[in-house]
Design an enzyme around this catalytic site. Sequence first.
Site, PDB file in Angstrom:
ATOM      1  N   TYR A   1      -1.632  -7.920 -11.176  1.00  0.00           N
ATOM      2  CA  TYR A   1      -0.636  -7.959 -10.107  1.00  0.00           C
ATOM      3  C   TYR A   1       0.548  -8.855 -10.489  1.00  0.00           C
ATOM      4  CZ  TYR A   1      -4.287  -6.166  -6.919  1.00  0.00           C
ATOM      5  OH  TYR A   1      -5.250  -5.414  -6.303  1.00  0.00           O
TER       6      TYR A   1
ATOM      7  N   GLU B   1       0.840  -1.212   0.000  1.00  0.00           N
ATOM      8  CA  GLU B   1       0.000   0.000   0.000  1.00  0.00           C
ATOM      9  C   GLU B   1       0.872   1.258   0.000  1.00  0.00           C
ATOM     10  OE1 GLU B   1      -2.789  -0.797  -0.898  1.00  0.00           O
ATOM     11  OE2 GLU B   1      -2.913  -2.857  -0.164  1.00  0.00           O
TER      12      GLU B   1
HETATM   13  N1  BES Z   1      -5.866  -1.142  -4.613  1.00  0.00           N
HETATM   14  C1  BES Z   1      -5.906  -2.487  -4.160  1.00  0.00           C
HETATM   15  C2  BES Z   1      -7.287  -2.917  -3.722  1.00  0.00           C
HETATM   16  C3  BES Z   1      -8.348  -2.845  -4.798  1.00  0.00           C
HETATM   17  C4  BES Z   1      -8.121  -3.324  -6.061  1.00  0.00           C
HETATM   18  C5  BES Z   1      -9.589  -2.313  -4.510  1.00  0.00           C
HETATM   19  C6  BES Z   1      -9.113  -3.248  -7.026  1.00  0.00           C
HETATM   20  C7  BES Z   1     -10.572  -2.235  -5.468  1.00  0.00           C
HETATM   21  C8  BES Z   1     -10.329  -2.700  -6.730  1.00  0.00           C
HETATM   22  C9  BES Z   1      -4.909  -2.738  -3.047  1.00  0.00           C
HETATM   23  O1  BES Z   1      -3.736  -2.022  -3.171  1.00  0.00           O
HETATM   24  C10 BES Z   1      -4.524  -4.185  -3.098  1.00  0.00           C
HETATM   25  O2  BES Z   1      -3.961  -4.576  -4.085  1.00  0.00           O
HETATM   26  N2  BES Z   1      -4.833  -4.949  -2.052  1.00  0.00           N
HETATM   27  C11 BES Z   1      -4.500  -6.352  -1.962  1.00  0.00           C
HETATM   28  C12 BES Z   1      -3.309  -6.573  -1.099  1.00  0.00           C
HETATM   29  C13 BES Z   1      -2.027  -6.715  -1.771  1.00  0.00           C
HETATM   30  C14 BES Z   1      -0.930  -7.035  -0.782  1.00  0.00           C
HETATM   31  C15 BES Z   1      -1.977  -7.623  -2.959  1.00  0.00           C
HETATM   32  C16 BES Z   1      -5.642  -7.074  -1.286  1.00  0.00           C
HETATM   33  O3  BES Z   1      -6.596  -6.433  -0.889  1.00  0.00           O
HETATM   34  O4  BES Z   1      -5.565  -8.277  -1.126  1.00  0.00           O
HETATM   35 ZN    ZN Z   2      -2.565  -2.744  -4.802  1.00  0.00          ZN
END
Ligand code: BES
Ligand code: ZN
Length: 622
Positions: free
Chosen positions: A403, A316
């Site tokens: 990702y 984050e």
């Molecule tokens: N920005 C994302 C969360 C998100 C993505 C919200 C798409 C709405 C739509 C956040 O940065 C994220 O990627 N969170 C991941 C954790 C990360 C360590 C891979 C999660 O929530 O699992």
């Molecule tokens: Zn993210």
Amino acid sequence: MKLVVQSLLIIGCLILFNCKEEQTSKALSEDTIAYVDEPHSFAKPNEAAITHLDLEISVDFDRSVISGTATYTIDNKNSETLVLDSKFLSIKEAKADGVKTSFKLGEHHEQLGQALGIDIKPTTRTVSITYETTSQTEALQWLSPQQTADKTNPFLFTQGQAILTRTWIPIQDSPQLRITYNAKVKVPPGLMAVMSAENPKERIKDGLYSFNMAQPISPYLMALAVGDFDYKAVSSRTGVYAEPSLLDKVQNEFSDMEKMVAAAEALYGTYAWDQFDVIVLPPSFPFGGMENPRLTFATPTVVAGDKSLTSLIAHELAHSWSGNLVTNATWNDFWLNEGFTVYFEMRIMEALYGKDRANMLALISRQDLEEELEGFKNNPEATMLKLDLEGKNPDDGMNSIAYDKGYLFLRTLEETVGRDRFDNFLKNYFTTHAFKTMTTERFVNYLNEHLLEPNAINFNTNEWIYNSGIPENQSIIRSDKFSAVEGLLETFIKTNAIDAEITQDWTPQEWVHFIRNFPIEMTIEQFAALDNTFNLTNSTNSYIAMVWYEQSVKHNYRGNDIDNTITEFLNRVGRRWYVSTIFKAFKNADRVDEALEIYKKSRSNYHSVTVNTIDAMLGYSE
Ligand code: BES
Ligand code: ZN
């Protein structure tokens, strides 16, 4: 004649400057000014764009409603309408430069909501809307005291990404917009309120909070949390908010925050947002984390007690550059946010804890990618980095390809060009495009011009971005620690014996790798043996527990009262990734009835984004 003049100019240009450079930088500055067409917003920012928001709202826990007035400063290019996005809002009144004006709500679109057109004059500079949220508002989750850690006060949080901000504030809800904001928020006396802005460190008795966000942000990053929580600093510019009973534990868990910010700055330049805080929300928060500027929202499931899951904080934090500073122009370019962020997350983790730990994380991501590719084997276009989400809810189209394939692409690129060159390139990329938006195409141009061409490097960028699957030239990730885990697992499957002296030094990542790689022939007796020795069903590490539940469901292991434990977990935790992994395991094991039995009770504890995913997965309708 015109032609002659033009040719002379071109020749002059060739002599005087490096003409190619000139032309591209002109093209670049031109399309940073014009907004691109995008499929997930009704707004017409090329005609009138909001640049600042003044929000005055009050938060009513008795009615579960936010109501108030939003006043926008607009950059009006002689337009007679301002178009905002609005979904499930009750719009009461509109004003243009302080004078009441008419407005029109368009037809309701299932994903996008409604266009809200406000009649303005070509000279109008401010518009205000008085409105209320409704019971359908998707961004908000109103929690009862029972759903919090301390169980005495209600809690509210918002989730804006991808297109939910329009469900709690009428707004031009496209990531390519940028606004600064001020807010006055009235909450019940005694409660604390924080936003993605400059935040209070102490509660304000009468519940009247004022916020200021001086750096321009995209609308999906508007955020608010209200509840019974307090602040503790970790360093002069980092700290944590959490419910009183969790505060010390959370501060301890995230005690490396300052080191993370310092490591990130050393890599890609100064932190642009002054303060970096994290709020730990109740367990129904649908994400691991959400990079709201200055204040990351996080799930309590990463507070493991041993700092083992803090790569989430690195992730984050990394978004403070990739995402919040240089922002994907549309949700089709989502990999520019997430792929870069995973790459950056791994680099922060490596800087703080070394290559061993970073490579374990990288291999977990590699296995996630393999599983996602397998899941999309009949739907290969979903595995391209550049997406086409037109007509889809971006939330459904955004998967872990952005990702994990995004990460693998950037890692492969780094290995091809060399780390020093790549770091230098990335630092310039973030500095040059700070507070701007980026499309995939513009990134490819920038990469060619500033990294590949000057160094005469050939790289199959387009294949990585525009084709499905993984190109041949992928980086190969190795981890000695994980190889040892695989060896131990093999021995266990053959001999039923496991050397607990070895496992005693395992990190949670090694446990996760061990459990995720159980072979199909693993027996119930072997599950029971592991559970008796290591009590995995009752693991206090949420990640280990989650993968253990996934495997137990898949293999029909039912010892150690695991069914009740899984039910309890799914009732309490609303983190979409965890919940959907476990429900998917039920589905794949032909146990949908059991899944529905659990879901009928747990559903009301979840935020709308988790509900939408699981409804679709289990074919549930109310
Ligand atoms: N920005 C994302 C969360 C998100 C993505 C919200 C798409 C709405 C739509 C956040 O940065 C994220 O990627 N969170 C991941 C954790 C990360 C360590 C891979 C999660 O929530 O699992
Ligand atoms: Zn993210």
